[in-house]
Design a protein around this motif. Structure first.
Motif, PDB file in Angstrom:
ATOM      1  N   ASN A 118       0.794  -1.232   0.000  1.00 61.87           N
ATOM      2  CA  ASN A 118       0.000   0.000   0.000  1.00 61.87           C
ATOM      3  C   ASN A 118       0.825   1.280   0.000  1.00 61.87           C
ATOM      4  O   ASN A 118       0.305   2.329  -0.347  1.00 61.87           O
ATOM      5  CB  ASN A 118      -0.957   0.009   1.195  1.00 61.87           C
ATOM      6  CG  ASN A 118      -2.045  -1.035   1.047  1.00 61.87           C
ATOM      7  OD1 ASN A 118      -2.989  -0.838   0.282  1.00 61.87           O
ATOM      8  ND2 ASN A 118      -1.911  -2.171   1.733  1.00 61.87           N
ATOM      9  N   LEU A 119       2.083   1.201   0.430  1.00 66.59           N
ATOM     10  CA  LEU A 119       2.906   2.414   0.478  1.00 66.59           C
ATOM     11  C   LEU A 119       4.170   2.302  -0.382  1.00 66.59           C
ATOM     12  O   LEU A 119       4.372   3.068  -1.314  1.00 66.59           O
ATOM     13  CB  LEU A 119       3.297   2.732   1.932  1.00 66.59           C
ATOM     14  CG  LEU A 119       4.255   3.916   2.090  1.00 66.59           C
ATOM     15  CD1 LEU A 119       3.602   5.228   1.698  1.00 66.59           C
ATOM     16  CD2 LEU A 119       4.775   4.016   3.527  1.00 66.59           C
ATOM     17  N   ALA A 158      -3.491  -2.276   9.959  1.00 69.39           N
ATOM     18  CA  ALA A 158      -2.252  -2.062   9.208  1.00 69.39           C
ATOM     19  C   ALA A 158      -2.560  -1.369   7.874  1.00 69.39           C
ATOM     20  O   ALA A 158      -1.859  -0.443   7.450  1.00 69.39           O
ATOM     21  CB  ALA A 158      -1.543  -3.397   8.955  1.00 69.39           C
ATOM     22  N   TYR A 159      -3.637  -1.815   7.241  1.00 67.07           N
ATOM     23  CA  TYR A 159      -4.073  -1.210   5.966  1.00 67.07           C
ATOM     24  C   TYR A 159      -4.400   0.274   6.166  1.00 67.07           C
ATOM     25  O   TYR A 159      -3.941   1.125   5.409  1.00 67.07           O
ATOM     26  CB  TYR A 159      -5.296  -1.984   5.474  1.00 67.07           C
ATOM     27  CG  TYR A 159      -6.007  -1.416   4.270  1.00 67.07           C
ATOM     28  CD1 TYR A 159      -5.452  -1.519   2.997  1.00 67.07           C
ATOM     29  CD2 TYR A 159      -7.255  -0.800   4.402  1.00 67.07           C
ATOM     30  CE1 TYR A 159      -6.134  -1.019   1.879  1.00 67.07           C
ATOM     31  CE2 TYR A 159      -7.931  -0.309   3.296  1.00 67.07           C
ATOM     32  CZ  TYR A 159      -7.374  -0.419   2.036  1.00 67.07           C
ATOM     33  OH  TYR A 159      -8.037   0.072   0.938  1.00 67.07           O
ATOM     34  N   SER A 160      -5.180   0.580   7.195  1.00 64.59           N
ATOM     35  CA  SER A 160      -5.560   1.981   7.452  1.00 64.59           C
ATOM     36  C   SER A 160      -4.314   2.829   7.699  1.00 64.59           C
ATOM     37  O   SER A 160      -4.207   3.952   7.194  1.00 64.59           O
ATOM     38  CB  SER A 160      -6.490   2.075   8.662  1.00 64.59           C
ATOM     39  OG  SER A 160      -7.636   1.287   8.464  1.00 64.59           O
ATOM     40  N   ALA A 161      -3.382   2.288   8.470  1.00 66.94           N
ATOM     41  CA  ALA A 161      -2.154   3.033   8.781  1.00 66.94           C
ATOM     42  C   ALA A 161      -1.310   3.234   7.521  1.00 66.94           C
ATOM     43  O   ALA A 161      -0.744   4.312   7.299  1.00 66.94           O
ATOM     44  CB  ALA A 161      -1.347   2.296   9.851  1.00 66.94           C
ATOM     45  N   ALA A 162      -1.242   2.209   6.678  1.00 65.54           N
ATOM     46  CA  ALA A 162      -0.446   2.325   5.439  1.00 65.54           C
ATOM     47  C   ALA A 162      -1.073   3.353   4.501  1.00 65.54           C
ATOM     48  O   ALA A 162      -0.372   4.141   3.854  1.00 65.54           O
ATOM     49  CB  ALA A 162      -0.346   0.961   4.744  1.00 65.54           C
ATOM     50  N   ASN A 168      -0.157  11.003   3.370  1.00 65.97           N
ATOM     51  CA  ASN A 168       0.802  11.973   3.889  1.00 65.97           C
ATOM     52  C   ASN A 168       1.955  12.158   2.893  1.00 65.97           C
ATOM     53  O   ASN A 168       2.336  13.275   2.538  1.00 65.97           O
ATOM     54  CB  ASN A 168       1.298  11.455   5.244  1.00 65.97           C
ATOM     55  CG  ASN A 168       2.129  12.463   5.984  1.00 65.97           C
ATOM     56  OD1 ASN A 168       3.225  12.792   5.553  1.00 65.97           O
ATOM     57  ND2 ASN A 168       1.627  12.963   7.102  1.00 65.97           N
ATOM     58  N   TYR A 169       2.485  11.030   2.411  1.00 68.85           N
ATOM     59  CA  TYR A 169       3.567  11.051   1.411  1.00 68.85           C
ATOM     60  C   TYR A 169       3.109  11.763   0.141  1.00 68.85           C
ATOM     61  O   TYR A 169       3.832  12.576  -0.449  1.00 68.85           O
ATOM     62  CB  TYR A 169       3.989   9.602   1.126  1.00 68.85           C
ATOM     63  CG  TYR A 169       4.607   9.370  -0.234  1.00 68.85           C
ATOM     64  CD1 TYR A 169       5.912   9.781  -0.498  1.00 68.85           C
ATOM     65  CD2 TYR A 169       3.881   8.754  -1.250  1.00 68.85           C
ATOM     66  CE1 TYR A 169       6.466   9.583  -1.752  1.00 68.85           C
ATOM     67  CE2 TYR A 169       4.431   8.546  -2.494  1.00 68.85           C
ATOM     68  CZ  TYR A 169       5.723   8.964  -2.750  1.00 68.85           C
ATOM     69  OH  TYR A 169       6.267   8.777  -3.979  1.00 68.85           O
TER      70      TYR A 169
END
Ligand code: NAP
Length: 267
Positions: A118-119, A158-162, A168-169
């Motif tokens: 995801n990131l 983990a998905y939400s955080a990614a 943000n990026y």
């Protein structure tokens, strides 16, 4: 000479543009985006781990797992060699396969894989495909995030955080690249009824003894309801992206566009 119709300006507005859409197979948003941008006249390359049985143009498909550095390197090298870069990059692939059951069920490997998909996939593809965009002083990048980045899912932390990290990026990248002619934006879909979502609804229906529409409603209820009263169609998300990558959106930079039928109640 015949005057082009008004429709021609809209449908062919991406004539001559080279586009990469990650994850453009299997009937989800990726496939809808590929179809929409192809309809607008672009040359659209896509990528997935599995090569589809029916490929309309095998030259426009790259088989790779974008959650690995080898996979993104393969895509970047292939595109630089054959297309000399792209004008538009849509980072669509994402998802969650971590187990349910709370924080103690989440392993390092699960967290890592979720962030790779995801990131880091987007970070690596952007970095690899930016040099020709910078050289030509033009480019558009989209990151597909999720409403879960502001509205963390019960079983998908983990998905939400990614996705939060991706948003943000995306903002930082937009600020850095806008002076160089490259527009970066993100799109945050809500519950979108892709083929995969349809299979999830069927599974819930089977598990709970519901019919399909009751199972869909149960999922909608678990999100606190959808004010517009239905799920999104992948084509609706593709339409937003078609606008954002076009010159009609020439002043839109560093914004996250929520498309969720009103699920997220906050402003
Ligand atoms: N559906 C929703 O309700 C929803 C809601 C909010 C946000 N989103 C986000 O929207 C985006 C699109 O989601 P979607 O549900 O519509 O899925 P999708 O676009 O149908 O994505 C699936 C595609 O991605 C490919 N793919 C998956 N993992 C890959 C990997 N590691 N490397 C290369 N290709 C890979 C799949 O092919 P292979 O399996 O062959 O690799 C398939 O082509 C995702 O970022 C998702 O997080 C979805």
């Amino acid at each position: 000479m015949e005057e082009p119709s008004k429709d021609t300006f809209v449908t062919k507005e991406l004539d001559g543009k080279r586009v990469l859409v990650t994850g453009g197979t299997k009937g989800g948003m990726g496939e809808a985006i590929v179809n929409r941008l192809t309809h607008a006249g672009a040359t659209v390359i896509t990528t997935a781990r599995n090569t589809p049985d029916e490929l309309t143009d095998s030259d426009l498909f790259i088989q790779a797992d974008i959650s690995t550095p080898d996979g993104t390197t393969k895509i970047v090298e292939n595109i630089l060699e054959r297309f000399d870069g792209v004008d538009i990059l849509i980072n669509n692939v994402g998802g969650s396969s971590t187990p349910t059951g709370g924080v103690l069920k989440q392993t390092d490997a699960g967290w890592q894989q979720t962030f790779e998909t995801n990131l880091f996939a987007a970070v690596r593809l952007d970095r690899g495909l930016l040099p020709p965009m910078l050289k030509q002083g033009y480019g558009v990048i989209i990151h597909v995030t999720s409403i879960q980045r502001r509205f963390p899912g019960e079983n998908t932390m983990a998905y939400s955080a990614a996705k939060a990290a991706l948003a943000n990026y995306s903002k930082a990248l937009a600020t850095e690249l806008a002076p160089k002619g490259i527009r970066v934006n993100s799109v945050a879909p809500g519950f979108t009824e892709t083929k995969a979502a349809g299979r999830l609804i069927e599974r819930i229906a089977q598990e709970r003894g519901y019919d399909y529409s009751d199972a869909r409603q149960a999922l909608m209820d678990s999100l606190g309801g959808i004010p517009i009263g239905r799920t999104a169609r992948p084509e609706e998300v593709a339409e937003l992206i078609a606008f954002l990558v076009s010159d009609r959106a020439s002043y839109i930079v560093g914004a996250e566009h929520t498309i969720d039928g009103g699920i997220v109640r906050t402003i």
